[in-house]
Scaffold this motif. Structure first.
Motif, mmCIF file in Angstrom:
data_model
loop_
_atom_site.group_PDB
_atom_site.id
_atom_site.type_symbol
_atom_site.label_atom_id
_atom_site.label_comp_id
_atom_site.label_asym_id
_atom_site.label_seq_id
_atom_site.Cartn_x
_atom_site.Cartn_y
_atom_site.Cartn_z
ATOM 1 N N GLU A 49 4.397 -7.717 16.814
ATOM 2 C CA GLU A 49 4.318 -5.991 15.977
ATOM 3 C C GLU A 49 5.945 -5.524 16.794
ATOM 4 O OE1 GLU A 49 1.586 -4.194 19.343
ATOM 5 O OE2 GLU A 49 -0.099 -5.480 17.853
ATOM 6 N N ASP A 50 6.525 -5.915 17.043
ATOM 7 C CA ASP A 50 7.987 -5.385 17.370
ATOM 8 C C ASP A 50 8.846 -6.094 16.873
ATOM 9 O OD1 ASP A 50 7.247 -4.447 20.480
ATOM 10 O OD2 ASP A 50 8.321 -6.193 21.861
ATOM 11 N N GLN A 51 8.542 -7.122 16.167
ATOM 12 C CA GLN A 51 8.969 -7.810 14.554
ATOM 13 C C GLN A 51 8.906 -6.762 13.344
ATOM 14 O OE1 GLN A 51 8.200 -11.651 13.226
ATOM 15 N NE2 GLN A 51 10.375 -12.794 13.135
ATOM 16 N N ALA A 52 7.294 -6.177 13.286
ATOM 17 C CA ALA A 52 7.735 -6.034 12.697
ATOM 18 C C ALA A 52 8.169 -4.255 11.795
ATOM 19 C CB ALA A 52 5.758 -5.817 12.599
ATOM 20 N N ARG A 53 8.057 -3.855 13.587
ATOM 21 C CA ARG A 53 8.264 -2.887 13.428
ATOM 22 C C ARG A 53 9.798 -2.921 13.050
ATOM 23 N NH1 ARG A 53 4.945 -2.335 17.929
ATOM 24 N NH2 ARG A 53 3.343 -1.245 18.299
ATOM 25 N N GLU A 174 9.082 7.836 -4.084
ATOM 26 C CA GLU A 174 8.578 8.123 -2.657
ATOM 27 C C GLU A 174 8.224 6.602 -2.452
ATOM 28 O OE1 GLU A 174 5.231 11.160 -1.699
ATOM 29 O OE2 GLU A 174 6.692 12.386 -2.358
ATOM 30 N N VAL A 175 8.210 5.975 -1.166
ATOM 31 C CA VAL A 175 7.893 4.166 -0.821
ATOM 32 C C VAL A 175 7.040 4.456 0.227
ATOM 33 C CG1 VAL A 175 8.117 2.339 -0.238
ATOM 34 C CG2 VAL A 175 9.377 3.495 -2.251
ATOM 35 N N HIS A 176 6.533 3.895 -0.255
ATOM 36 C CA HIS A 176 5.441 3.814 1.596
ATOM 37 C C HIS A 176 5.222 2.041 1.860
ATOM 38 C CE1 HIS A 176 3.960 8.328 1.886
ATOM 39 N NE2 HIS A 176 3.829 7.946 0.631
ATOM 40 N N VAL A 177 5.708 2.247 3.112
ATOM 41 C CA VAL A 177 5.249 0.438 3.957
ATOM 42 C C VAL A 177 4.147 0.694 4.773
ATOM 43 C CG1 VAL A 177 6.682 -1.576 4.591
ATOM 44 C CG2 VAL A 177 8.392 -0.042 3.066
ATOM 45 N N ASN A 178 2.644 -0.310 4.629
ATOM 46 C CA ASN A 178 1.881 -0.551 5.517
ATOM 47 C C ASN A 178 1.962 -2.059 6.148
ATOM 48 O OD1 ASN A 178 -0.309 0.200 6.850
ATOM 49 N ND2 ASN A 178 -1.367 -0.192 4.879
ATOM 50 N N ASN A 193 -2.300 -1.774 12.875
ATOM 51 C CA ASN A 193 -1.723 -0.837 11.352
ATOM 52 C C ASN A 193 0.379 -0.346 11.490
ATOM 53 O OD1 ASN A 193 -0.834 0.407 9.143
ATOM 54 N ND2 ASN A 193 -2.626 0.817 8.477
ATOM 55 N N LEU A 194 1.126 -0.674 11.045
ATOM 56 C CA LEU A 194 2.230 0.172 10.605
ATOM 57 C C LEU A 194 3.169 -0.080 9.397
ATOM 58 C CD1 LEU A 194 4.160 -3.022 13.591
ATOM 59 C CD2 LEU A 194 2.643 -1.392 13.874
ATOM 60 N N SER A 195 3.015 1.498 10.050
ATOM 61 C CA SER A 195 3.614 2.677 8.660
ATOM 62 C C SER A 195 5.031 3.326 9.092
ATOM 63 C CB SER A 195 2.816 2.701 7.389
ATOM 64 O OG SER A 195 1.549 3.766 8.355
#
Length: 285
Positions: A49-53, A174-178, A193-195
């Motif tokens: 999760e930290d890596q994804a953030r 606009e770009v949304h990342v999920n 879920n990180l977005s």
């Protein structure tokens, strides 16, 4: 445990006690192993999760530093799909040599078959922006200067990693990342879920054409001053009667028309980068 008349412990009693001790020790070890495994799973999940953030923050920073478009390259987003995004951004470090004075670079983020979010970058020292490298595969081995894994255990499946507000590249603002992150999709808890969402402040947006038509002696006065450009750039105007070009300029007096004749007037407006917009309406002379 029973003792004999002399106080000795029987062999059977010793064996029974040993078996009980082994059972208790085995249960204790099993419990400890389960606790250790859960602790390991929690650690891996937290690290993922930290890596994804970190990856999302890096991607958002690149998008906020989007390279300003030019007439040769009217859009900053080169490619967009649910699992692949390619765009031009400004490299804070940059090549710092050659003719790439704006330190522009091309960045690609894509999700590979092993559920890793990959980052690929293309840098150059020429004044001209090179063509987009091959991107049929993720990652691609052709044309990209560097490739690195930004996040692992991304389990989006059918959920798009990238969502944009237009299917037209030049209209994306606009770009949304999920990212759905899960180190074990079988066990609970469910994926995290990180977005984030980014407004592309440097992206050149398409102008909006609008005009009015008023009668005058022998024709029409066409006025396109109500057309607007989101960036406030100066527009170029072309006037058509049907498909025939009849004039240019923000205003145009269209003469030589029969009284009460009806004309399908079309206005095309262009910004300095070549993005255009069209509007058509009927006007009676």
């Amino acid at each position: 445990m029973r003792r004999g008349e002399r106080g000795e412990v029987s062999l059977i009693a010793v064996l029974v006690a040993s078996v009980l001790m082994i059972v208790i020790l085995g249960a204790t070890l099993k419990l400890f192993e389960g606790f250790t495994a859960k602790a390991g799973d929690a650690t891996r999940r937290t690290e993922a999760e930290d890596q994804a953030r970190t990856a999302i923050n890096r991607l958002a920073q690149d998008l906020r530093n989007l390279a300003s478009p030019t007439a040769e390259q009217p859009q900053a987003v080169d490619y967009s799909s649910g699992s692949d995004l390619i765009f031009l951004t400004v490299d804070p470090a940059g090549p710092n040599t050659g003719q790439n004075t704006t330190n522009t670079k091309r960045v690609r983020y894509c999700l590979d078959a092993s559920r890793n979010l990959q980052e690929q970058t293309q840098t150059w020292t020429s004044a001209a922006i090179p063509a987009v490298p091959a991107h049929a595969a993720c990652p691609s081995t052709t044309g990209w200067t560097r490739t690195r894994t930004m996040a692992a255990y991304v389990v989006n499946g059918t959920v798009p990693v990238f969502s944009v507000d237009s299917t037209v590249l030049t209209d994306i603002s606009e770009v949304h990342v999920n990212l759905l992150v899960d180190t074990d999709i079988v066990k609970l808890p469910p994926a995290t879920n990180l977005s984030t969402g980014v407004f592309l402040r440097n992206q050149n947006r398409r102008p909006a054409a609008a005009f009015s038509a008023a009668k005058t002696a022998g024709g029409l006065v066409l006025n396109g001053s109500s057309s607007v450009d989101p960036e406030g750039d100066t527009l170029t105007y072309k006037w058509y009667d049907g498909t025939t070009l009849v004039g240019t300029g923000i205003t145009f007096t269209y003469l030589g028309l029969a009284v009460n004749s009806v004309h399908q007037i079309r206005l095309d407006v262009f910004d300095p980068a070549g993005l255009s917009s069209t509007v058509t309406q009927a006007a009676t002379a």
